[in-house]
Write an enzyme that holds these catalytic residues in place. Structure first.
Site, PDB file in Angstrom:
ATOM      1  N   PRO A 158       0.800  -1.236   0.000  1.00  0.00           N
ATOM      2  CA  PRO A 158       0.000   0.000   0.000  1.00  0.00           C
ATOM      3  C   PRO A 158       0.830   1.282   0.000  1.00  0.00           C
ATOM      4  O   PRO A 158       0.281   2.363   0.140  1.00  0.00           O
ATOM      5  CB  PRO A 158      -0.790  -0.124   1.305  1.00  0.00           C
ATOM      6  CG  PRO A 158       0.124  -0.870   2.218  1.00  0.00           C
ATOM      7  CD  PRO A 158       0.857  -1.853   1.346  1.00  0.00           C
ATOM      8  N   GLY A 159       2.152   1.170  -0.103  1.00  0.00           N
ATOM      9  CA  GLY A 159       2.991   2.356  -0.247  1.00  0.00           C
ATOM     10  C   GLY A 159       3.799   2.738   0.974  1.00  0.00           C
ATOM     11  O   GLY A 159       4.508   3.746   0.949  1.00  0.00           O
ATOM     12  N   GLY A 160       3.723   1.960   2.041  1.00  0.00           N
ATOM     13  CA  GLY A 160       4.473   2.291   3.248  1.00  0.00           C
ATOM     14  C   GLY A 160       5.976   2.306   3.014  1.00  0.00           C
ATOM     15  O   GLY A 160       6.672   3.254   3.410  1.00  0.00           O
TER      16      GLY A 160
ATOM     17  N   ASP B  85       9.912  -6.296  -2.587  1.00  0.00           N
ATOM     18  CA  ASP B  85       9.129  -6.783  -1.444  1.00  0.00           C
ATOM     19  C   ASP B  85       8.042  -7.656  -2.059  1.00  0.00           C
ATOM     20  O   ASP B  85       6.958  -7.185  -2.384  1.00  0.00           O
ATOM     21  CB  ASP B  85       8.549  -5.612  -0.661  1.00  0.00           C
ATOM     22  CG  ASP B  85       7.819  -6.050   0.595  1.00  0.00           C
ATOM     23  OD1 ASP B  85       8.394  -6.841   1.359  1.00  0.00           O
ATOM     24  OD2 ASP B  85       6.672  -5.615   0.803  1.00  0.00           O
TER      25      ASP B  85
ATOM     26  N   CYS C 246       7.039 -11.371   3.933  1.00  0.00           N
ATOM     27  CA  CYS C 246       6.469 -11.459   5.275  1.00  0.00           C
ATOM     28  C   CYS C 246       5.957 -12.874   5.514  1.00  0.00           C
ATOM     29  O   CYS C 246       4.860 -13.083   6.020  1.00  0.00           O
ATOM     30  CB  CYS C 246       5.356 -10.428   5.490  1.00  0.00           C
ATOM     31  SG  CYS C 246       3.992 -10.548   4.316  1.00  0.00           S
TER      32      CYS C 246
END
Length: 462
Positions: free
Chosen positions: A250-252, A327, A377
């Site tokens: 989401p852009g973090g 990621d 993750c």
């Protein structure tokens, strides 16, 4: 302390993970009893929240201490609205090694008495409640037949996804997450004419007490898991560089990279799912970051065959970026708290081929002398250490590099990597110390180890 049952998985997935964590290399190193103990701790700790809430401070906009002070004042106001006590204290700690991280201890499990009136929510909603959220209407599956706004109810999470939406009760496998006050009548929750939104149950006695960050300093305090913040620092972006975030939603991490560069340079964010693009742009705008450029594009096709192209968007010529963050999409089995995962073994194993396609593109797009960081993750070998072993064999131009900061554990045995290579990897493995790290342990030790499951590898392209 174990409060919930261990994570609910399909038997085939449990067997697969057991073979991973009790592989021959691990058994030879620690023995069967310790390996089995670690695996059982993993299954249990995954259903429980970490003991700290991690906040990434926007230190490109304000000093850390100023943000900490403002955050403390906002959270005190929030707690005074829900607490009968006159004096309210909020503990906010800075991380000793990561300059833009604030840590808030999570209080729990707390002695909360279950009530007769019960609301059942989906597993994802239940997990959010355990990390400080209220219950939003779309997450509610069942409620008492005559529930009215103002009723005090106990909230339970449906662990196996078997509760029918609109039910008045549910006796299946579930987990208690706390008590709250209904903000809307049952009729408004399950109205078929218009989809209801907003808070359905305001949590007043959560099993795990953690601040709600809904609307709290949105441009200065960004909720992000500690390992995800570490990724940005490991990448090491510098002002003036051109950096690619291949799977950005989401852009973090995208925004963190731009902030670390002091918004000087260019951060290209690619995301193939169209409805996730706006979220990235909104986050960048909220954090006042102008160096972020977002494109809806499939990163497996991000390499252009035209080295002389003039347009600025994807696909890009080879060797276009100083640093690349991959990621990668993954099985997500490191996420906490997660009381249930209904995936089949086939679904679980479907990510490795996609990750390798993305890896091929990443290596081509990276300049010689550039840095590639790969992260997930999840906790499997196939998506982590085995991918590193494959990458080192497939791309002779890549070498593993030390990571800074390195606050997690080293890589896991089982993929044939050397001890030196494993030490260069960073695996956040909560099962190694979960339920064994007492309150007397130093803060960094507890906060750095009681995290989500996560993996980071850093490569240099020669």
């Amino acid at each position: 302390m174990s409060t919930f049952p261990r994570i609910s998985l399909r038997p085939e997935v449990t067997d697969y993970l057991k073979n991973v964590f009790l592989n021959k290399e691990v058994l030879a190193a620690v023995g069967h009893q310790e390996a089995e103990s670690r695996f059982q701790r993993l299954l249990t700790c995954l259903s429980h929240p970490p003991s700290y809430t991690c906040v990434r401070a926007s230190t490109h906009l304000a000093p850390l201490e100023e943000i900490r002070h403002k955050l403390g004042e906002e959270l005190k106001k929030q707690q005074m609205c829900t607490s009968s006590e006159k004096e309210v204290s909020v503990q906010i700690l800075s991380h000793p090694r990561i300059p833009d991280v604030l840590l808030l201890p999570v209080d729990g499990p707390r002695p909360v008495e279950q009530l007769r009136s019960e609301v059942v929510v989906g597993a994802q909603c239940g997990s959010a409640v355990l990390r400080g959220a209220n219950v939003f209407v779309p997450g509610i599956l069942a409620s008492p037949k005559f529930m009215k706004a103002g009723d005090v109810v106990s909230v339970f999470s449906d662990l196996e996804g078997r509760c029918t939406r609109g039910a008045t009760s549910f006796q299946g496998m579930r987990g208690f997450v706390g008590n709250g006050v209904a903000q809307i009548d049952r009729s408004g929750i399950f109205c078929t004419d218009v989809a209801a939104k907003g808070v359905g149950v305001r949590m007043v006695e959560p099993l795990y007490q953690s601040p709600s960050f809904d609307g709290v300093l949105p441009n200065l305090a960004f909720l992000q898991n500690l390992p995800s913040v570490v990724v940005g620092h490991v990448l090491g972006p510098l002002p003036g560089e051109r950096i690619l975030d291949m799977c950005a939603a989401p852009g973090g991490k995208t925004c963190h990279i731009a902030a670390l560069m002091r918004d000087q340079g260019e951060v290209v964010a690619l995301e193939k799912i169209k409805n996730k693009i706006d979220r990235i742009r909104q986050n960048a705008k909220m954090l006042q970051l102008n160096s972020v450029k977002v494109y809806c594009f499939n990163s497996t096709k991000a390499v252009s065959s035209d080295s002389a192209q003039e347009h600025e968007g994807p696909p890009f010529p080879a060797e276009s970026f100083d640093r690349v963050l991959l990621d990668a999409p993954c099985s997500g089995l490191g996420q906490r708290p997660s009381m249930s995962c209904t995936w089949s073994l086939k679904e679980l194993c479907s990510y490795q081929p996609l990750q390798r396609k993305l890896f091929h593109a990443a290596v081509q797009l990276l300049k010689k002398g550039g840095v590639l960081v790969y992260s997930t993750c999840t906790v499997t070998l196939a998506e982590n250490e085995e991918q590193v072993a494959w990458a080192l064999e497939t791309f002779p131009c890549l070498t593993l590099q030390p990571q800074e900061p390195h606050i997690g554990s080293e890589g896991m045995l089982g993929a044939g990597l050397s001890p030196e290579q494993l030490r260069l990897l960073q695996r956040f493995s909560p099962e190694l110390t979960w339920d064994q790290t007492g309150a007397a342990a130093p803060l960094p030790y507890r906060a750095d180890r009681d995290t989500i499951g996560f993996f980071i590898a850093k490569f240099l392209k020669k």
